[in-house]
Design a protein around this motif. Structure first.
Motif, short mmCIF file in Angstrom:
data_model
loop_
_atom_site.label_atom_id
_atom_site.label_comp_id
_atom_site.label_asym_id
_atom_site.label_seq_id
_atom_site.Cartn_x
_atom_site.Cartn_y
_atom_site.Cartn_z
N ASP A 91 0.83 -1.21 0.00
CA ASP A 91 0.00 0.00 0.00
C ASP A 91 0.86 1.26 0.00
N THR A 92 0.57 2.16 -0.92
CA THR A 92 1.38 3.37 -1.07
C THR A 92 1.16 4.37 0.03
N GLY A 93 -0.02 4.43 0.58
CA GLY A 93 -0.28 5.37 1.66
C GLY A 93 -0.43 6.81 1.21
N TYR A 94 -0.38 7.06 -0.10
CA TYR A 94 -0.52 8.43 -0.58
C TYR A 94 -1.97 8.82 -0.80
N GLY A 95 -2.91 7.87 -0.63
CA GLY A 95 -4.31 8.19 -0.79
C GLY A 95 -4.69 8.51 -2.22
N SER A 96 -3.94 7.99 -3.16
CA SER A 96 -4.20 8.27 -4.56
C SER A 96 -4.35 6.96 -5.32
N SER A 97 -5.39 6.87 -6.12
CA SER A 97 -5.63 5.63 -6.85
C SER A 97 -4.67 5.45 -8.02
N ASP A 98 -4.00 6.52 -8.47
CA ASP A 98 -3.11 6.37 -9.62
C ASP A 98 -1.66 6.12 -9.21
N ASN A 99 -1.41 5.98 -7.91
CA ASN A 99 -0.08 5.67 -7.38
C ASN A 99 0.98 6.68 -7.79
N GLY A 100 0.62 7.91 -7.98
CA GLY A 100 1.59 8.95 -8.30
C GLY A 100 2.41 9.32 -7.08
N ILE A 101 3.37 10.16 -7.27
CA ILE A 101 4.18 10.68 -6.17
C ILE A 101 3.61 12.06 -5.85
N LYS A 102 2.75 12.08 -4.87
CA LYS A 102 2.03 13.30 -4.50
C LYS A 102 2.10 13.46 -2.99
N PHE A 103 2.79 14.50 -2.56
CA PHE A 103 2.90 14.76 -1.13
C PHE A 103 3.32 16.19 -0.87
N THR A 104 3.11 16.62 0.36
CA THR A 104 3.61 17.91 0.84
C THR A 104 4.38 17.63 2.12
N SER A 105 5.60 18.15 2.17
CA SER A 105 6.43 17.98 3.35
C SER A 105 6.81 19.35 3.90
N THR A 106 6.76 19.48 5.22
CA THR A 106 7.22 20.71 5.86
C THR A 106 8.40 20.44 6.79
N LYS A 107 8.76 19.17 6.91
CA LYS A 107 9.91 18.78 7.74
C LYS A 107 10.88 17.98 6.87
#
Length: 170
Positions: A91-107
């Motif tokens: 499971d990718t854990g990104y909450g996206s059905s297309d398995n893209g690399i989608k995230f926001t990081s502040t740390k």
């Protein structure tokens, strides 16, 4: 005699105009230096956007990207919106059905190393994004960039593209 005088005046006028024009027109080397200085300022400011043009999956070929995909680097955030082609191990854990690399990081950490022959290596390690280990960037002096993602639950992928200033439209 008058015609020689007119020709001489015309010749002097053309020489003056040509010399003045040549002095105000930037050379190709000047333009390249200006572009390289702009790229250096972007990298050091930590405020730029990587525009992905090609995806390079670990087990596949070079894929041209027809949509707008990017990685925004800011002093206080890292925002990824990129496709993914490859193998996901769980499971990718990104909450996206297309398995893209989608995230926001502040740390995250941001480390720049200048290369001897020009360009920079940039290592970004987000600590608040599940499964994202490292983002390695090689940025040439001209702004051409390769970005590699090391993800713990997917095979590695890299992207080729260019850097753009934050104010530049896609």
């Amino acid at each position: 005699m008058k015609s020689i005088k007119h020709i001489l005046i015309l010749f002097i006028a053309l020489t003056t105009i040509t010399t003045a024009f040549a002095q105000t027109t930037p050379t190709k080397a000047d333009k390249k230096k200006a572009q390289q200085d702009a790229v250096k300022a972007l990298v050091e400011s930590q405020h730029y956007t990587f525009i992905a043009q090609y995806a390079n999956p670990l087990g596949g070929g070079h894929r041209y990207l027809t949509s707008d995909y990017d990685l925004k680097i800011r002093k206080d955030s890292l925002i990824a919106y990129l496709p993914y082609f490859g193998r996901a191990y769980f499971d990718t854990g990104y909450g996206s059905s297309d398995n893209g690399i989608k995230f926001t990081s502040t740390k995250f950490t941001y480390k720049i190393t200048a290369k001897k022959k020009g360009g920079w290596d940039v290592i970004i390690k987000p600590s608040d994004v599940k499964y994202m280990d490292t983002v390695n960037m090689y940025i040439s002096a001209d702004g051409y960039t390769n970005v590699q993602f090391t993800i713990t639950n997917k095979s590695a992928i890299s992207f080729d593209g260019v850097l753009k200033d934050k104010a530049t439209k896609k």
